[in-house]
Design an enzyme around this catalytic site. Sequence first.
Site, mmCIF file in Angstrom:
data_model
loop_
_atom_site.group_PDB
_atom_site.id
_atom_site.type_symbol
_atom_site.label_atom_id
_atom_site.label_comp_id
_atom_site.label_asym_id
_atom_site.label_seq_id
_atom_site.Cartn_x
_atom_site.Cartn_y
_atom_site.Cartn_z
ATOM 1 N N HIS A 142 107.021 109.051 65.764
ATOM 2 C CA HIS A 142 108.474 108.893 65.615
ATOM 3 C C HIS A 142 109.231 110.202 65.800
ATOM 4 O O HIS A 142 110.471 110.191 65.836
ATOM 5 C CB HIS A 142 108.820 108.334 64.239
ATOM 6 C CG HIS A 142 108.424 106.916 64.022
ATOM 7 N ND1 HIS A 142 108.697 105.915 64.927
ATOM 8 C CD2 HIS A 142 107.757 106.320 62.996
ATOM 9 C CE1 HIS A 142 108.223 104.767 64.470
ATOM 10 N NE2 HIS A 142 107.630 104.993 63.313
ATOM 11 N N ASP A 179 100.801 101.109 67.060
ATOM 12 C CA ASP A 179 101.426 101.143 65.740
ATOM 13 C C ASP A 179 102.514 100.069 65.695
ATOM 14 O O ASP A 179 103.169 99.795 66.709
ATOM 15 C CB ASP A 179 102.042 102.519 65.508
ATOM 16 C CG ASP A 179 102.585 102.723 64.111
ATOM 17 O OD1 ASP A 179 101.941 103.418 63.320
ATOM 18 O OD2 ASP A 179 103.677 102.190 63.808
ATOM 19 N N HIS A 181 105.395 100.056 64.545
ATOM 20 C CA HIS A 181 106.745 100.558 64.749
ATOM 21 C C HIS A 181 106.860 101.188 66.136
ATOM 22 O O HIS A 181 105.892 101.729 66.669
ATOM 23 C CB HIS A 181 107.091 101.590 63.674
ATOM 24 C CG HIS A 181 106.905 101.065 62.279
ATOM 25 N ND1 HIS A 181 105.875 101.481 61.446
ATOM 26 C CD2 HIS A 181 107.594 100.133 61.590
ATOM 27 C CE1 HIS A 181 105.954 100.839 60.300
ATOM 28 N NE2 HIS A 181 106.979 100.008 60.359
ATOM 29 N N ASP A 267 99.291 99.525 60.929
ATOM 30 C CA ASP A 267 100.312 98.839 60.136
ATOM 31 C C ASP A 267 100.725 97.488 60.721
ATOM 32 O O ASP A 267 101.561 96.792 60.130
ATOM 33 C CB ASP A 267 101.536 99.724 59.893
ATOM 34 C CG ASP A 267 101.890 100.599 61.072
ATOM 35 O OD1 ASP A 267 101.350 100.374 62.176
ATOM 36 O OD2 ASP A 267 102.707 101.517 60.897
#
Length: 367
Positions: A142, A179, A181, A267
């Site tokens: 991120h 991931d 996200h 996740d």
Amino acid sequence: MKTGFFWDEQTFWHSGGNYALTVPVGGLVQPMVGGGYPDNPETKRRLKNLIDTSGLAADLDLRTAPAATWDEIARVHPESYLRRFKEMSDAGGGEIGLRAPFGAGGFEIACISAGLAKAALFSVLEGRHRNAYALSRPPGHHCLPDFPNGFCLLSNISIAVEAALAEGLTDRVAVIDWDVHHGNGTEAVFFDRDDVLTVSLHQERNYPMDTGDASDRGVGAGEGQNINIPLPPGGGHALYIEAMERLVIPALDAYRPDVIIVACGFDAAAVDPLSRMMATAETFRLMTDMLMETADDHCDGRLVLVHEGGYSEVYVPFCGHNVLQQLSGSQVSAPDPLAETLALRQPSDALQRMHSSLLDYLETLLV
């Protein structure tokens, strides 16, 4: 050659702020017993403990690595940001960017995390390992060049890639981010370039909520070299495998990279507190197998996985063990204790057909 496994005890010492999941504690938000910051060290530490306890560690080449240097991280991040980060770290820590807290020494620990990613990539490119895994913490996907967010303080994979490109070890890199996200930081670093293909499979509008649209394909020289695959909540095992088969593998076949790197978050797993995607330990094993076959086809098996998110202390270790068993070809297993339950909770055939129709649409955007 064994699979390289790069880790460092100091990465488990990275500390975050006082949160209840992603909500800062205060007012009517009660602190959680044992601390509520989602990126706590136990998910990663328990993965390392599980490979030791199961015996899988004997089939891996366990190593540590030097921290990434200032010059290496400055290829990605402006010195103004790095100076601010370092000053805050020396002063005891704080919160920088959005949801990116850290304690004293956070700068040095983040450099170790990036150094693990770099070492794993270099070991594969230089032929010391056929494939490798970096247990990096804090995560990195991120982190934009000048704006850390989502628990990420340095862009670990980007730093590793830039170092490899600078030393002439590779010309064409593919980064596959599974991931849950969106990999907005890695996307931002390479959005206008054609030497790095970036592909992100993620739960749509989870985090960040304003990035990751399928129409964001790159600009300039990078047009068409960024692929976002936003998936609906609850997609489950079948949707991830179908998305890999129909979208990710064909993109890799077309690009023909020298090396494949995975932003390996766990996740998307069914019991993660920050997602709703219903993947299983078997999902991650099978996706790893698919990328190993593709790496064999295009880049002599060169495959590197760099740990990102995953916030279930119970389940992340089993997901990671499955991936490492697949990477290494080991016969040592750690049976998934939730396999039967999660199989029963997967989407129905009717819902899977709806998901397939979404992939039909996403395919049209890649033509």
